[in-house]
Design a protein around this motif. Structure first.
Motif, short mmCIF file in Angstrom:
data_model
loop_
_atom_site.label_atom_id
_atom_site.label_comp_id
_atom_site.label_asym_id
_atom_site.label_seq_id
_atom_site.Cartn_x
_atom_site.Cartn_y
_atom_site.Cartn_z
N ILE A 227 5.67 11.80 -1.55
CA ILE A 227 4.88 10.86 -2.35
C ILE A 227 5.73 9.67 -2.76
O ILE A 227 5.33 8.51 -2.60
N TYR A 228 6.92 9.95 -3.28
CA TYR A 228 7.82 8.88 -3.72
C TYR A 228 8.29 8.04 -2.54
O TYR A 228 8.32 6.80 -2.62
N ALA A 229 8.62 8.69 -1.45
CA ALA A 229 9.09 7.96 -0.26
C ALA A 229 7.99 7.03 0.25
O ALA A 229 8.28 5.90 0.69
N ARG A 230 6.73 7.47 0.16
CA ARG A 230 5.62 6.64 0.62
C ARG A 230 5.45 5.42 -0.28
O ARG A 230 5.26 4.31 0.20
N ILE A 231 5.52 5.64 -1.60
CA ILE A 231 5.42 4.52 -2.55
C ILE A 231 6.53 3.51 -2.29
O ILE A 231 6.30 2.31 -2.23
N SER A 232 7.74 4.01 -2.12
CA SER A 232 8.89 3.14 -1.89
C SER A 232 8.74 2.38 -0.58
O SER A 232 9.04 1.18 -0.49
N SER A 233 8.25 3.06 0.44
CA SER A 233 8.09 2.43 1.75
C SER A 233 7.05 1.32 1.70
O SER A 233 7.25 0.24 2.28
#
Length: 240
Positions: A227-233
């Protein structure tokens, strides 16, 4: 700050937080991130007792927040919320908000929130009147004024709920650095949409549908939390 087995619902048919457990040490900077409606703002609403938990407990300094006088409890906080209001009054009164805050601390807070240069250009400086709802300020100026109000009282706990959405990244970073230097012992809770606003937090809590999905620093969450990696991406084209 300790959240212990906290559950909460605004209405009987929809629960917002589920078995929420969180510990924040004094002086830490903690971020709450997640999609709209995930429960981030609810966490700070419960912490400041705008609502009471449905079950579970919240402690500050080892004391159940329901055992504090509400006025005493809220004196511990400086907060910026998305729906905060600028009043039709002077700049100084908007920052001091009727509290016993010295001019020195008021101006120190304005400088830390990068609004002092704008105030100095106004006809009467800190005695200048602001329009109702701050209609003679830009969105970013409003947010910086509200941040000044929150930090002017040197709070034990600083709550920043999406307080930098109208700021450019350079100003956001400068304010965060100034706040860190101004309140080294202040515990800070940041509710943020921008990953760039939480990079330097001691702990980032990813909330998904009322539950803690992951907890860690930025580098750890990039590797372990989809979830966090997607937001950051999604934001990487802006934040890099």
């Amino acid at each position: 700050i300790t959240f212990k087995d906290v559950n909460f619902s605004y209405t009987k048919d929809k629960q917002v937080l589920y078995d929420f457990n969180l510990q924040v040490k004094a002086g830490q900077k903690v971020a709450l991130v997640g999609s709209t409606g995930s429960g981030k703002t609810t966490v700070v609403n419960l912490l400041m007792r705008f609502y009471d938990v449905s079950s579970g407990k919240i402690f500050i300094d080892g004391k159940d927040i329901r055992d504090y006088d509400v006025g005493v409890l809220r004196e511990k906080f400086g907060a910026v919320f998305q729906n905060d209001i600028i009043f039709e009054d002077s700049v100084s009164e908007n920052i001091k908000l009727g509290r016993n805050i010295t001019d020195e601390n008021m101006k120190k807070a304005a400088k830390a929130s990068c609004i002092d240069s704008h105030i100095s250009q106004m006809d009467e400086g800190y005695d200048s009147f602001l329009a109702i709802r701050g209609n003679n300020l830009s969105g970013g100026q409003k947010q910086r004024m509200l941040i000044s109000r929150a930090i002017a009282g040197n709070p034990e706990i600083l709550v920043l709920d999406d307080s930098s959405s109208a700021l450019d990244y350079k100003t956001d970073a400068a304010i965060r650095k100034n706040i860190d230097e101004m309140g080294k012992n202040t515990t800070t809770i940041i509710v943020a949409q921008r990953v760039s606003s939480v990079l330097d937090c001691d702990k980032i809590i990813v909330i998904d549908e009322g539950r803690i999905a992951a907890c860690g620093n930025h580098d750890k969450l990039l590797k372990t939390c989809a979830i966090y990696a997607r937001i950051s991406s999604l934001q990487s084209g802006i934040t890099q």
